[in-house]
Design a protein around this motif. Structure first.
Motif, mmCIF file in Angstrom:
data_model
loop_
_atom_site.group_PDB
_atom_site.id
_atom_site.type_symbol
_atom_site.label_atom_id
_atom_site.label_comp_id
_atom_site.label_asym_id
_atom_site.label_seq_id
_atom_site.Cartn_x
_atom_site.Cartn_y
_atom_site.Cartn_z
ATOM 1 N N SER A 1 -25.450 -19.378 56.010
ATOM 2 C CA SER A 1 -24.575 -18.506 56.026
ATOM 3 C C SER A 1 -25.237 -17.030 56.262
ATOM 4 C CB SER A 1 -23.398 -18.439 55.032
ATOM 5 O OG SER A 1 -23.626 -18.314 53.877
ATOM 6 N N ASP A 2 -26.339 -17.145 55.271
ATOM 7 C CA ASP A 2 -26.849 -15.666 55.296
ATOM 8 C C ASP A 2 -27.908 -15.495 56.388
ATOM 9 O OD1 ASP A 2 -25.620 -15.081 52.829
ATOM 10 O OD2 ASP A 2 -27.016 -16.169 51.472
ATOM 11 N N ASN A 3 -28.098 -16.433 57.249
ATOM 12 C CA ASN A 3 -29.005 -16.228 58.495
ATOM 13 C C ASN A 3 -30.389 -16.405 57.930
ATOM 14 O OD1 ASN A 3 -26.716 -16.130 59.986
ATOM 15 N ND2 ASN A 3 -26.842 -13.841 59.869
ATOM 16 N N ARG A 4 -30.544 -17.069 56.865
ATOM 17 C CA ARG A 4 -32.152 -17.218 56.137
ATOM 18 C C ARG A 4 -32.780 -18.659 57.118
ATOM 19 N NH1 ARG A 4 -31.647 -12.375 54.794
ATOM 20 N NH2 ARG A 4 -32.394 -11.782 52.700
ATOM 21 N N HIS A 5 -31.851 -19.475 57.065
ATOM 22 C CA HIS A 5 -32.682 -20.995 57.311
ATOM 23 C C HIS A 5 -31.733 -21.414 58.318
ATOM 24 C CE1 HIS A 5 -35.716 -20.798 54.390
ATOM 25 N NE2 HIS A 5 -34.781 -20.448 53.495
ATOM 26 N N PHE A 6 -32.335 -22.442 59.018
ATOM 27 C CA PHE A 6 -31.534 -23.309 60.185
ATOM 28 C C PHE A 6 -31.268 -24.723 59.139
ATOM 29 C CE2 PHE A 6 -34.260 -21.008 62.918
ATOM 30 C CZ PHE A 6 -33.300 -20.579 63.697
ATOM 31 N N LEU A 7 -30.328 -25.551 59.778
ATOM 32 C CA LEU A 7 -29.861 -26.760 59.087
ATOM 33 C C LEU A 7 -31.160 -27.730 58.736
ATOM 34 C CD1 LEU A 7 -27.778 -28.593 57.877
ATOM 35 C CD2 LEU A 7 -27.602 -29.465 60.193
ATOM 36 N N THR A 8 -32.146 -27.786 59.636
ATOM 37 C CA THR A 8 -33.206 -28.624 59.449
ATOM 38 C C THR A 8 -34.135 -27.893 58.357
ATOM 39 O OG1 THR A 8 -34.400 -27.302 61.174
ATOM 40 C CG2 THR A 8 -33.398 -29.711 61.800
ATOM 41 N N ASP A 9 -34.122 -26.822 58.052
ATOM 42 C CA ASP A 9 -34.712 -26.010 57.167
ATOM 43 C C ASP A 9 -34.499 -26.717 55.847
ATOM 44 O OD1 ASP A 9 -36.352 -24.851 59.113
ATOM 45 O OD2 ASP A 9 -35.033 -22.847 58.678
ATOM 46 N N SER A 10 -33.212 -26.678 55.566
ATOM 47 C CA SER A 10 -32.264 -26.925 54.549
ATOM 48 C C SER A 10 -32.433 -28.275 54.168
ATOM 49 C CB SER A 10 -30.800 -26.552 54.515
ATOM 50 O OG SER A 10 -30.726 -25.067 54.701
ATOM 51 N N VAL A 11 -32.240 -29.254 55.038
ATOM 52 C CA VAL A 11 -32.510 -30.480 54.723
ATOM 53 C C VAL A 11 -33.860 -30.893 54.372
ATOM 54 C CG1 VAL A 11 -32.692 -32.817 55.895
ATOM 55 C CG2 VAL A 11 -30.717 -31.137 56.428
ATOM 56 N N MET A 12 -34.891 -30.422 54.788
ATOM 57 C CA MET A 12 -36.132 -30.736 54.534
ATOM 58 C C MET A 12 -36.540 -30.072 53.202
ATOM 59 S SD MET A 12 -39.202 -32.208 55.036
ATOM 60 C CE MET A 12 -38.970 -32.742 56.456
ATOM 61 N N GLY A 13 -35.763 -28.989 52.937
ATOM 62 C CA GLY A 13 -36.189 -28.310 51.741
ATOM 63 C C GLY A 13 -35.478 -29.314 50.270
#
Length: 346
Positions: A232-244
């Motif tokens: 929601s803060d426009n820092r990451h995409f969903l794939t970024d968060s899943v991999m993280g």
């Protein structure tokens, strides 16, 4: 044993402490701290790989939010991840009524070392991947502010930007993977493991355990909330968060297993050095690195002597040897044989 023929002990707090063991754990703390610091320096000082991007790409044209405008600013993020992890795991050990004073201190030390090691590992992996991939963030165009006089065609590069802050633009190429998600899951997964080792809903599943599910799952929900906030803060995409999240979870699992048994292990007998490793509520005992002594210390014992060798399969202490006793036993055995021979002759 690397040429070491004898361990060195110092007397402290009523116990004999191995200097080699102490130095090993000092080195372990130092390695984790250095790895964590170097990974952060690498992430912030070295530039990521700058890739071309399109001024018409809607996926990277979202609004930029300053750090103090995000849902979890840096200080709050640190407290909700590292702070909560250290406070929760330490509290579970310090306020436990089942542990001795030395066991509480050792469990707390192992828990904090687990948190530190998990952050060192996940931070090193994430920092390396961020700079190698150079993936644009969803708010890259807001950071770039393309110069109309320099833009020619759809694809542009960093030289055609006129940013307000160059470090802000450079950070716009560190989207994959999400460091926020990795930090959240690395720390809060340790909390989940620690709670599971106490409530024991893995090995003893009953209908009443449904009451303990909120106790176990709240760290997971907090980790998901923190990870979702970066979307929601426009820092990451969903794939970024899943991999993280995957990197953070795997990192915590690897480091946790270095200091604690698995949460699905059966309870063990703490009076034995070898059987202590099967109790998921107790961290592994301190390791030893010399001679033929036992390979770990029994921190549950109040005995201040040096650890003894394991002398039997049942870990029973060896009886003291007295020469006069052995002579008496031999004489008794000889007299018994003479009596049997005399009876056979009659």
């Amino acid at each position: 044993n690397f040429g070491i023929k004898r361990d060195v002990f110092v007397h402290f707090g009523g116990r004999n402490i191995s200097v080699l063991t102490l130095l090993f754990y000092v080195a372990e703390w130092s390695i984790y701290i250095v790895a964590l610091v170097l990974s952060q320096i690498y992430r912030r000082i070295l530039h990521p790989r700058f890739t071309d991007f399109s001024v018409f790409d809607s996926s990277i044209s979202h609004m930029y939010f300053a750090n103090n405008q995000t849902l979890f600013p840096n200080l709050l993020l640190i407290f909700c991840t590292i702070g909560v992890s250290i406070l929760t795991t330490s509290g579970l050990n310090i306020f436990s009524t089942d542990f001795s004073a030395t066991r509480k201190l050792w469990n707390t030390h192992s828990a904090i070392l687990t948190v530190l090691g998990s952050n060192a590992l996940q931070s090193s992996i994430v920092s390396l991947l961020k700079n190698i991939t150079g993936s644009p963030r969803p708010d890259l165009l807001s950071r770039c502010q393309p110069n109309p006089d320099l833009v020619q065609g759809h694809m542009i590069d960093i030289t055609m930007c006129s940013p307000e802050s160059l470090p802000k633009l450079i950070d716009g190429f560190r989207s994959f993977p999400s460091g926020t998600a990795s930090t959240a899951f690395a720390n809060l997964t340790v909390v989940v493991f620690m709670i599971l080792s106490r409530v024991d809903i893995v090995t003893n599943a009953t209908s009443s355990n449904s009451m303990t599910l909120p106790m176990v799952t709240w760290p997971i929900f907090l980790a998901i909330l923190i990870s979702a906030s970066s979307l929601s803060d426009n820092r990451h995409f969903l794939t970024d968060s899943v991999m993280g999240a995957l990197i953070g979870t795997i990192s915590s699992l690897i480091i946790y297993r270095q200091y604690f048994p698995t949460v699905w292990s059966l309870g063990g007998t703490v009076n034995s050095l070898q059987q202590t490793s099967t109790d998921p509520t107790r961290a592994y005992s301190p390791k030893r690195f010399c001679c033929s002594k036992a390979k770990s210390w029994d921190v549950d014992s109040s005995d201040d002597k040096e650890p003894n060798d394991v002398t039997s399969k049942n870990n029973l202490p060896a009886l003291p040897f007295h020469p006069e006793s052995q002579t008496s036993v031999n004489a008794t055995s000889t007299n018994s044989r003479r009596s049997r021979n005399s009876n056979n002759n009659h």
